[in-house]
Motif scaffolding. Structure first.
Motif, PDB file in Angstrom:
ATOM      1  N   VAL A  12      -7.906  21.648  13.679  1.00  0.00           N
ATOM      2  CA  VAL A  12      -6.312  21.014  12.832  1.00  0.00           C
ATOM      3  C   VAL A  12      -4.974  21.615  13.702  1.00  0.00           C
ATOM      4  N   GLN A  13      -4.391  20.593  13.859  1.00  0.00           N
ATOM      5  CA  GLN A  13      -3.523  21.067  14.647  1.00  0.00           C
ATOM      6  C   GLN A  13      -2.156  22.180  13.972  1.00  0.00           C
ATOM      7  N   PRO A  14      -1.247  22.926  14.328  1.00  0.00           N
ATOM      8  CA  PRO A  14      -0.685  23.864  13.783  1.00  0.00           C
ATOM      9  C   PRO A  14       0.175  23.395  13.234  1.00  0.00           C
ATOM     10  N   GLY A  16      -0.719  22.466  10.773  1.00  0.00           N
ATOM     11  CA  GLY A  16      -1.586  21.306   9.836  1.00  0.00           C
ATOM     12  C   GLY A  16      -2.227  21.765   8.639  1.00  0.00           C
ATOM     13  N   VAL A  87      -2.243  29.386  14.666  1.00  0.00           N
ATOM     14  CA  VAL A  87      -3.488  29.207  15.878  1.00  0.00           C
ATOM     15  C   VAL A  87      -3.918  30.382  15.533  1.00  0.00           C
ATOM     16  N   THR A  90      -7.441  30.363  13.581  1.00  0.00           N
ATOM     17  CA  THR A  90      -8.709  30.065  13.887  1.00  0.00           C
ATOM     18  C   THR A  90      -9.364  31.570  13.853  1.00  0.00           C
ATOM     19  N   VAL A 117      -7.121  25.792  14.674  1.00  0.00           N
ATOM     20  CA  VAL A 117      -5.998  25.479  15.203  1.00  0.00           C
ATOM     21  C   VAL A 117      -5.678  25.448  15.981  1.00  0.00           C
ATOM     22  N   SER A 118      -5.236  24.176  16.747  1.00  0.00           N
ATOM     23  CA  SER A 118      -4.962  23.913  18.576  1.00  0.00           C
ATOM     24  C   SER A 118      -4.444  22.926  18.007  1.00  0.00           C
ATOM     25  N   SER A 119      -3.078  22.758  19.182  1.00  0.00           N
ATOM     26  CA  SER A 119      -2.421  21.748  19.806  1.00  0.00           C
ATOM     27  C   SER A 119      -3.414  21.042  21.089  1.00  0.00           C
TER      28      SER A 119
END
Length: 119
Positions: A12-14, A16, A87, A90, A117-119
């Motif tokens: 998931v993106q930061p 989210g 992030v 994670t 958690v990462s873009s």
């Protein structure tokens, strides 16, 4: 002894959201205090959130206001709603069930689910 199976992890993106689920194998789930823990490589497993049989909750300071633990005893399931993810969230997330008996304490762990958690 109750067995636990986690699900719901992923990428998931930061900022989210994700919802983790932990399903127990037996109806005596309601007798267990439940918790979500997380672990990253090289560090100790840490408590993220806990919920007692009676529904009282507690949270690590780092997740207060963003993560919410709940349980549904009719479904033998505990949840972790994760919002505003960062992030640093994670980790591998583990479900734990604990039941105190007169002869000692039973503690059961699930197999873990990865949250990234990462873009």
């Amino acid at each position: 002894q109750v067995q636990l199976v986690e699900s719901g992890g992923g990428l998931v993106q930061p900022g989210g959201s994700l919802r983790l689920s932990c399903a127990a194998s037996e109806s005596i789930f309601s007798m267990y205090d439940m918790g979500w823990y997380r672990q990253v490589p090289g560090k100790q497993r840490e408590l993220v959130a806990g919920i007692t049989r009676g529904g009282s909750t507690n949270y690590a300071d780092s997740v207060k206001g963003r993560l919410t633990i709940s349980r549904d005893n009719t479904k033998n399931t505990v949840y972790l709603q994760m919002n505003s993810l960062r992030v640093e969230d994670t980790a591998v997330y583990y479900c734990n069930g604990r039941r105190t008996l007169t002869v000692g304490t039973l503690s059961t762990w699930g197999q873990g689910t990865q949250v990234t958690v990462s873009s």
